[in-house]
Scaffold this motif. Sequence first.
Motif, short mmCIF file in Angstrom:
data_model
loop_
_atom_site.label_atom_id
_atom_site.label_comp_id
_atom_site.label_asym_id
_atom_site.label_seq_id
_atom_site.Cartn_x
_atom_site.Cartn_y
_atom_site.Cartn_z
N PHE A 95 0.79 -1.37 -0.40
CA PHE A 95 -0.25 0.02 -0.11
C PHE A 95 0.99 1.28 -0.32
O PHE A 95 0.47 2.51 -0.65
N ALA A 110 2.38 1.65 -4.13
CA ALA A 110 1.19 2.13 -4.61
C ALA A 110 0.57 3.58 -3.81
O ALA A 110 0.68 4.05 -4.66
N GLY A 111 0.89 4.42 -2.87
CA GLY A 111 1.13 6.08 -3.08
C GLY A 111 2.09 5.97 -3.12
O GLY A 111 1.60 7.91 -3.55
N THR A 162 0.93 7.18 -6.88
CA THR A 162 -0.48 7.61 -6.78
C THR A 162 0.56 8.94 -6.55
O THR A 162 -0.32 10.42 -6.76
N LEU A 193 -7.84 9.64 -9.08
CA LEU A 193 -6.86 8.98 -7.65
C LEU A 193 -8.10 7.52 -7.89
O LEU A 193 -7.12 6.98 -7.32
N SER A 207 -6.01 5.56 -10.34
CA SER A 207 -4.64 5.32 -10.10
C SER A 207 -4.63 4.31 -8.71
O SER A 207 -3.77 3.58 -8.69
N MET A 208 -5.10 4.76 -8.33
CA MET A 208 -5.24 3.40 -6.71
C MET A 208 -5.28 1.88 -6.52
O MET A 208 -4.01 1.50 -6.24
N ILE A 227 -1.99 -0.44 -7.01
CA ILE A 227 -2.11 -1.41 -6.13
C ILE A 227 -2.14 -2.89 -5.97
O ILE A 227 -1.14 -4.06 -5.90
N SER A 237 -7.80 -6.01 -7.77
CA SER A 237 -7.29 -4.58 -7.47
C SER A 237 -7.43 -4.04 -8.88
O SER A 237 -7.55 -3.06 -9.14
N SER A 291 -9.56 -1.43 -10.80
CA SER A 291 -9.11 -0.15 -11.86
C SER A 291 -9.59 0.23 -13.66
O SER A 291 -10.27 0.96 -13.63
#
Length: 489
Positions: free
Chosen positions: A323, A326-327, A330, A349, A352-353, A357, A399, A403
């Motif tokens: 996470f 992934a952050g 982003t 957002l 992308s998140m 991930i 995930s 997306s």
Amino acid sequence: MTSLVAAPRTTQDARLPLCVDLDNTLIRTDLLYEAVVAFLCLHPLSGWQLVAWAVQGPCRLKGELAARLPLAPQGLPYRGDLLAYIAEHRAAGGQAFLVTASPRPWADAVAHHLGVFDDTCASTTAINLKGQAKAEHLADRFGRQGFAYVGDSRADRPVWQLAGEAMGVGANARRHIGHDARIFDSRREPFALLLALRPHQWLKNLLVSVALLAAHMIARPDALFAAALAFVAFSLCASSSYLLNDIVDLPVDRLHPRKSKRPFASGRAPLLGGVVLVPTLVILAAAICLLLPPGFAVTLAAYYGTTIAYSFSLKRRALVDVFTLAGLYTVRVIGGAVALGVTISMWLLAFSMFLFICLAMLKRYAELVDAARRGLQAAGGRGYAVGDEAVIAALGIASGFCSVLVFSLYAAQPYVARLYATPALLWLVCPLLLYWLARMWLLARRGHMHDDPIVFTIRDRISCGVIACCGLVVSLSATVELAIPIVGM
């Protein structure tokens, strides 16, 4: 300059005891520098102790570090040609001695691991066996001109002057002992430190241009300039974090079949140079921030602070690490938007998140597959066991599909019709993304994912083709008006 090389040896003295230095000679690194860095990584608030020990002298500093940091000699970057020469010397009936300014516990560990030395001479709590002290010690033991010595730097000049034969390591040694001396590993690698910056990883910072494309500002020179500055700033901070990560992970990397070839782990790049570059790159990035909106500096600081936390702690915590990764992806997208002064869409957002991930899970999954193939039970330095790969795959694939779902929902929004001439064409992006994600996971399962997924994507021809198709579809959607009968939501 007068050469320090002795006259050619006769048959009688052809087997002079061979004395070999350790730091930057037998190995391509300095154990003291590595120990100082390792101590600071383990005890970041105890730097004052290092200063206190150093004030009391090098013997105290080395003794304290050796007592707290046992050496693992298995992965050290040894010089193969010098080891071969030592083996040849012993096969001819000669003796070999490890003579080093490093503390005895470390020297003994190396000597025991290699098994090619008859004895070890090293620093103690009373004697720092370096320079003149080393020269006098060897002269007392073997007599003047009674030994051969292999060193690497100016500090070894007193030893070379008393040696029966002076040999060196690296081009620097040749300047001190003459052009006729035997020199081991004389090749230069001037770009090794540059490679440690991982310039190929800067490709990930192209994510700052996502906001540029999403806001349809790609034709504006001022926006392009701002995005370029953001790219450079993120690249400098990223390289600083890569250097720090490689320095922190040095012992673990040396036991890895691929990571052991990294510049610091292999000894091709000087560790001290990396330590100096870490803050230097951050200062340069901060200077670039002065040319961009104030919010960009805050975003970049958050990015760099998170990478530091990741290097020292978060990467060893299962799930927290993915996470965090992934952050970080982003944040690059957000940073691009802040640099341009545009508001980022919640749809972007969310997309992308979930996508990042998925890619972060893919990175960990590939590492677990690699660990399993090497017969390991866990990924080195991570919080995962090999048996976790099924869970990681399930989370990552889910995930990825989320997306694509977010993108499809965005394409169905009424206001999208004001941004695109033919918004229905955007739906073609969905099957392209699904194919790309499915293929990436399939390649990872087969053990073909050896790099960061984003870097792998940019290097992979099929992935580049899929991205190009997605770009073409979006471009056509924005510029070409077609009558496509699709029922709205």
